[in-house]
Scaffold this motif. Structure first.
Motif, mmCIF file in Angstrom:
data_model
loop_
_atom_site.group_PDB
_atom_site.id
_atom_site.type_symbol
_atom_site.label_atom_id
_atom_site.label_comp_id
_atom_site.label_asym_id
_atom_site.label_seq_id
_atom_site.Cartn_x
_atom_site.Cartn_y
_atom_site.Cartn_z
ATOM 1 N N MET A 1 22.430 -48.605 16.200
ATOM 2 C CA MET A 1 24.301 -49.092 15.448
ATOM 3 C C MET A 1 24.547 -47.044 15.231
ATOM 4 O O MET A 1 23.726 -46.297 15.251
ATOM 5 N N GLY A 2 25.442 -47.274 15.812
ATOM 6 C CA GLY A 2 26.181 -46.060 15.926
ATOM 7 C C GLY A 2 26.630 -45.904 14.124
ATOM 8 O O GLY A 2 27.090 -46.548 13.438
ATOM 9 N N SER A 3 27.388 -44.251 14.123
ATOM 10 C CA SER A 3 27.016 -43.479 11.889
ATOM 11 C C SER A 3 28.360 -44.859 12.088
ATOM 12 O O SER A 3 28.575 -44.381 10.469
ATOM 13 N N ASP A 4 29.459 -45.620 12.245
ATOM 14 C CA ASP A 4 31.239 -45.670 11.867
ATOM 15 C C ASP A 4 30.737 -46.727 11.968
ATOM 16 O O ASP A 4 32.073 -47.934 11.705
ATOM 17 N N VAL A 5 29.521 -48.037 11.943
ATOM 18 C CA VAL A 5 29.994 -49.022 12.310
ATOM 19 C C VAL A 5 29.443 -49.710 10.042
ATOM 20 O O VAL A 5 28.407 -49.005 9.222
ATOM 21 N N VAL A 6 30.526 -50.525 9.703
ATOM 22 C CA VAL A 6 30.233 -50.444 8.146
ATOM 23 C C VAL A 6 29.316 -51.446 7.775
ATOM 24 O O VAL A 6 29.518 -52.570 8.485
ATOM 25 N N GLU A 7 28.274 -51.546 7.120
ATOM 26 C CA GLU A 7 27.813 -52.102 6.360
ATOM 27 C C GLU A 7 28.585 -53.494 6.328
ATOM 28 O O GLU A 7 28.996 -53.084 5.315
ATOM 29 N N PRO A 8 28.075 -54.453 6.541
ATOM 30 C CA PRO A 8 28.638 -55.704 5.943
ATOM 31 C C PRO A 8 28.719 -56.140 4.523
ATOM 32 O O PRO A 8 27.348 -55.771 3.515
ATOM 33 N N GLY A 9 29.389 -56.432 3.799
ATOM 34 C CA GLY A 9 29.910 -56.217 2.041
ATOM 35 C C GLY A 9 29.834 -55.768 1.295
ATOM 36 O O GLY A 9 29.671 -55.442 -0.189
ATOM 37 N N THR A 10 29.912 -54.314 1.846
ATOM 38 C CA THR A 10 29.280 -52.986 0.983
ATOM 39 C C THR A 10 30.950 -51.937 0.301
ATOM 40 O O THR A 10 30.441 -51.261 -0.503
ATOM 41 N N VAL A 11 31.896 -52.490 1.210
ATOM 42 C CA VAL A 11 33.186 -52.455 0.563
ATOM 43 C C VAL A 11 34.540 -53.039 0.609
ATOM 44 O O VAL A 11 34.626 -54.572 1.606
ATOM 45 N N ARG A 12 35.312 -52.892 0.608
ATOM 46 C CA ARG A 12 36.427 -54.121 0.022
ATOM 47 C C ARG A 12 37.572 -53.367 0.561
ATOM 48 O O ARG A 12 38.756 -52.529 0.220
ATOM 49 N N PRO A 13 38.429 -53.334 1.498
ATOM 50 C CA PRO A 13 39.236 -52.872 2.781
ATOM 51 C C PRO A 13 40.340 -52.875 2.519
ATOM 52 O O PRO A 13 40.589 -54.139 2.394
ATOM 53 N N GLY A 14 41.500 -52.296 2.170
ATOM 54 C CA GLY A 14 42.787 -52.925 2.219
ATOM 55 C C GLY A 14 43.858 -52.437 3.580
ATOM 56 O O GLY A 14 43.827 -52.170 3.841
ATOM 57 N N GLY A 15 45.168 -53.219 3.354
ATOM 58 C CA GLY A 15 45.832 -52.636 4.510
ATOM 59 C C GLY A 15 45.260 -53.521 5.476
ATOM 60 O O GLY A 15 44.412 -54.833 5.520
ATOM 61 N N ARG A 16 45.971 -53.004 7.273
ATOM 62 C CA ARG A 16 45.196 -53.155 8.271
ATOM 63 C C ARG A 16 44.000 -53.942 8.645
ATOM 64 O O ARG A 16 43.674 -54.653 8.641
ATOM 65 N N THR A 17 42.892 -52.959 7.687
ATOM 66 C CA THR A 17 41.170 -53.160 8.594
ATOM 67 C C THR A 17 41.099 -53.981 6.997
ATOM 68 O O THR A 17 40.227 -55.625 7.454
ATOM 69 N N ALA A 18 41.868 -54.940 6.293
ATOM 70 C CA ALA A 18 42.100 -56.231 4.919
ATOM 71 C C ALA A 18 42.437 -57.021 5.961
ATOM 72 O O ALA A 18 41.396 -57.814 6.205
ATOM 73 N N ARG A 19 43.497 -56.887 6.524
ATOM 74 C CA ARG A 19 43.828 -58.415 7.451
ATOM 75 C C ARG A 19 43.215 -58.863 8.715
ATOM 76 O O ARG A 19 42.199 -59.721 9.118
ATOM 77 N N VAL A 20 42.255 -57.231 9.692
ATOM 78 C CA VAL A 20 41.596 -57.652 10.636
ATOM 79 C C VAL A 20 40.275 -58.165 9.756
ATOM 80 O O VAL A 20 39.905 -59.364 10.882
ATOM 81 N N ARG A 21 39.859 -57.430 8.475
ATOM 82 C CA ARG A 21 38.500 -58.556 8.432
ATOM 83 C C ARG A 21 38.833 -59.888 8.136
ATOM 84 O O ARG A 21 37.801 -60.377 8.409
ATOM 85 N N ALA A 22 39.872 -60.301 7.728
ATOM 86 C CA ALA A 22 40.394 -61.462 7.018
ATOM 87 C C ALA A 22 39.851 -62.388 7.870
ATOM 88 O O ALA A 22 39.771 -63.917 8.406
ATOM 89 N N SER A 23 41.078 -62.363 9.437
ATOM 90 C CA SER A 23 41.371 -63.095 10.741
ATOM 91 C C SER A 23 39.886 -63.159 11.421
ATOM 92 O O SER A 23 39.642 -63.917 11.285
ATOM 93 N N VAL A 24 38.685 -62.241 11.281
ATOM 94 C CA VAL A 24 37.675 -61.633 12.137
ATOM 95 C C VAL A 24 36.314 -63.274 11.216
ATOM 96 O O VAL A 24 36.242 -63.746 11.954
ATOM 97 N N LEU A 25 36.516 -62.608 9.910
ATOM 98 C CA LEU A 25 35.491 -63.678 9.531
ATOM 99 C C LEU A 25 36.196 -64.857 9.289
ATOM 100 O O LEU A 25 35.614 -66.003 8.943
ATOM 101 N N GLN A 26 37.570 -65.196 9.669
ATOM 102 C CA GLN A 26 38.285 -66.922 9.297
ATOM 103 C C GLN A 26 38.093 -67.603 10.691
ATOM 104 O O GLN A 26 36.618 -68.387 11.313
ATOM 105 N N ALA A 27 37.595 -66.417 11.892
ATOM 106 C CA ALA A 27 37.825 -66.605 12.778
ATOM 107 C C ALA A 27 35.946 -67.212 12.911
ATOM 108 O O ALA A 27 35.538 -68.276 13.965
ATOM 109 N N THR A 28 35.293 -66.681 12.806
ATOM 110 C CA THR A 28 33.839 -66.425 12.604
ATOM 111 C C THR A 28 33.237 -67.363 12.280
ATOM 112 O O THR A 28 32.350 -68.908 12.530
ATOM 113 N N GLY A 29 34.075 -67.934 10.915
ATOM 114 C CA GLY A 29 33.769 -69.649 10.478
ATOM 115 C C GLY A 29 34.319 -70.635 11.431
ATOM 116 O O GLY A 29 33.476 -71.518 11.124
#
Length: 205
Positions: A1-29
């Motif tokens: 695993m690369g050093s730039d991988v964000v550990e799930p659940g450890t941050v609450r990102p904002g802006g575009r990162t938050a939108r990407v996260r929301a879209s990906v998690l919606q798609a996962t569900g």
């Protein structure tokens, strides 16, 4: 695993990162609801979310990473508890919320997938524990308030009572396949109340 991988659940990102996260998690569900845990695939999730595969692979690294972050997101967005003013009303409201969630055609499969993944992935197991810590902490005050009113014995372990309400409903989801209806929810709450009033959950028993 690369050093730039964000550990799930450890941050609450904002802006575009938050939108990407929301879209990906919606798609996962959505993917889990359609195909279950076995059919979950990072490339499919990326396509559903309309984001680059590289983004999904870099940030979540695996299907377990997606599932761990999905349950972390659910903890962040969990509904506040109902305060009816009575122990029976509060615990029945809790039980009905659990039953409705687990019976939902999308949420039920998601919980099954999360629990299955938690048996073989430490990140998912920890995220699942955090989810239940949040939910139990949200509802525990209805038990401590009942103790203060004299409705339950002193020293009653509020967390154990709340867990006892949910346990038979999860058994129906994962083992028996019996209906997750309002009657089952009310019965689970009533059983927990009877046991709590009998001192079963009193510390030092």
């Amino acid at each position: 695993m690369g050093s730039d991988v964000v550990e799930p659940g450890t941050v609450r990102p904002g802006g575009r990162t938050a939108r990407v996260r929301a879209s990906v998690l919606q798609a996962t569900g959505d993917a889990i609801a359609e195909h279950g845990l076995i059919g979950l695939d990072l490339a499919d999730v990326a396509a559903r979310a309309e984001v680059g595969k590289t983004t999904v692979y870099r940030r979540w690294s695996s299907t377990y990473g997606l599932i761990a972050d999905l349950i972390a997101s659910m903890a962040e967005d969990s509904s506040p508890r109902t305060d009816t003013g009575s122990l029976e009303g509060d615990l029945k409201a809790n039980a009905r919320l659990v039953a409705t969630t687990l019976a939902d055609p999308r949420q039920g499969p998601v919980f099954k997938a999360v629990i299955a993944a938690a048996t073989c992935d430490d990140r998912t197991a920890e995220a699942l524990r955090r989810f239940y810590d949040v939910r139990i902490a949200e509802w525990a005050p209805c038990v401590t308030q009942a103790v203060a009113r004299g409705d339950l014995p002193a020293g009653t372990d509020a967390r154990e009572v709340i867990a006892a309400v949910s346990a038979p409903l999860y058994y129906r989801l994962l083992a028996s396949g019996a209906p997750l209806d309002e009657a089952a929810a009310d019965r689970a709450a009533e059983a927990a109340i009877v046991a709590a009033r009998a001192g079963v959950y009193a510390r030092g028993r």
